[in-house]
Design a protein around this motif. Sequence first.
Motif, mmCIF file in Angstrom:
data_model
loop_
_atom_site.group_PDB
_atom_site.id
_atom_site.type_symbol
_atom_site.label_atom_id
_atom_site.label_comp_id
_atom_site.label_asym_id
_atom_site.label_seq_id
_atom_site.Cartn_x
_atom_site.Cartn_y
_atom_site.Cartn_z
ATOM 1 N N ASP A 143 -5.944 11.303 -7.173
ATOM 2 C CA ASP A 143 -5.181 10.841 -6.022
ATOM 3 C C ASP A 143 -4.697 9.409 -6.231
ATOM 4 N N THR A 144 -4.178 8.837 -5.182
ATOM 5 C CA THR A 144 -3.580 7.507 -5.292
ATOM 6 C C THR A 144 -4.610 6.384 -5.391
ATOM 7 N N SER A 145 -5.883 6.707 -5.522
ATOM 8 C CA SER A 145 -6.844 5.655 -5.895
ATOM 9 C C SER A 145 -6.572 5.212 -7.335
ATOM 10 N N TYR A 148 -1.075 7.754 0.947
ATOM 11 C CA TYR A 148 -2.091 8.529 0.227
ATOM 12 C C TYR A 148 -1.497 9.864 -0.216
ATOM 13 N N GLN A 149 -1.828 10.267 -1.448
ATOM 14 C CA GLN A 149 -1.400 11.572 -1.963
ATOM 15 C C GLN A 149 -2.441 12.065 -2.950
ATOM 16 N N ILE A 150 -2.678 13.350 -2.945
ATOM 17 C CA ILE A 150 -3.614 13.957 -3.892
ATOM 18 C C ILE A 150 -2.892 15.063 -4.648
ATOM 19 N N THR A 183 0.844 -1.187 0.000
ATOM 20 C CA THR A 183 0.000 0.000 0.000
ATOM 21 C C THR A 183 0.880 1.237 0.000
ATOM 22 N N ARG A 184 0.627 2.139 -0.956
ATOM 23 C CA ARG A 184 1.432 3.356 -1.015
ATOM 24 C C ARG A 184 0.778 4.437 -0.175
#
Length: 377
Positions: free
Chosen positions: A15-17, A6-8, A3-4
């Motif tokens: 974002d990281t989705s 989270y970043q937007i 899992t990386r």
Amino acid sequence: MKTRPYQICTHCVMDTSDPEIVFDSAGVCNHCHDFEHHQKPQLIGGSAGAVALDAIVTQIKEQGKGQEYDCIIGISGGVDSSYVAYRVLELGLRPLAVHVDTGWNSELAVSNIEKIVSALGIDLHTTVIDWEEMRDLQLAFLRSGVANCDVPQDHTFVAVLFKLAARKSIRWIISGHNLQTESILPEAWGYTSIDRKHLRSIHNLYGSRPLRTFPTYSLFDYTFYWPFVKRNKILKMLNFEDYNKQSAKQFLIERFGWRDYGGKHYESRFTKFFQSYYLPKKFGFDKRRAHLASLVVSGQLSREAALSELELPPYNEAEAAEDCSFVAKKLGINKSELESIIAASPKTYRDYPSNADLIDRLLRVKAKLARLLRSDK
């Protein structure tokens, strides 16, 4: 799976989705850079756009002389295709409007289409897809667990449009697709709908009846036969205009009594369920994020307004329950089976046979061939 963090994006709202998103040192994502360097240059608004569009329209009229129609427009009842229907008439073209009924039309979609074509006096051709085949294929995609379960609708829309164009010797297809509102869509969120091998492989595994009449097309049709033998051309005319989605909606409401669906592509009951519930619930993909990011990079929405909208849940619980019941009943399964399908482990298109690598090569060859033909003129 690792899992990386989270970043937007600091510029849009991606974002990281998107598992393949990357950010530069300023926190700006690859989608913003791609829009700025590759897609924005294709947007030619203002007087330059009007001149360029006028030249193409003149060509369409010339090539359509002596024929009943000089172009085809696909119409779903959504804002983009409805606005295109209005604009082609205003430009003096003679379109045949084509609608593909896959069994998922909302009542609003039917109403909007009738209002637009009646008011404009456009002939409407509707192709109705055999529901039992559509149901079997749609259910097969859901059971496969892949992200893009809208492949059956998207694939057959294109098949119907081009086959009808070929049958009627109409060279031009005018599309409502545009880069102002649809420039961002992560590849990881869904595989292309042009791959018939992928469509058939999933149906072979999870379907229960043959697809005898379901309209499809091959990669050869898409990359060479239609563009170079039949010489069909697609015009994305809204890229030549200062197209603003909100302004277009308001215009359609005031001029035609058009009614908003409340979400992009929600004219299809399945697409509404798929985008607002299936993808967020099963994959954590919220397609509103890509749609809003597209509006942000094109300057039609502020980042703050997009973030504010994303604070709302992707679906209303009561509405989602109603949509799930509708989709399950329509597909001939019970609601608990549909929930089991959604709860099952996600798959990717790479879990099934496809032509992914071949598509990459063919599209590169097609682009080179198109450039060579343009340079010969």
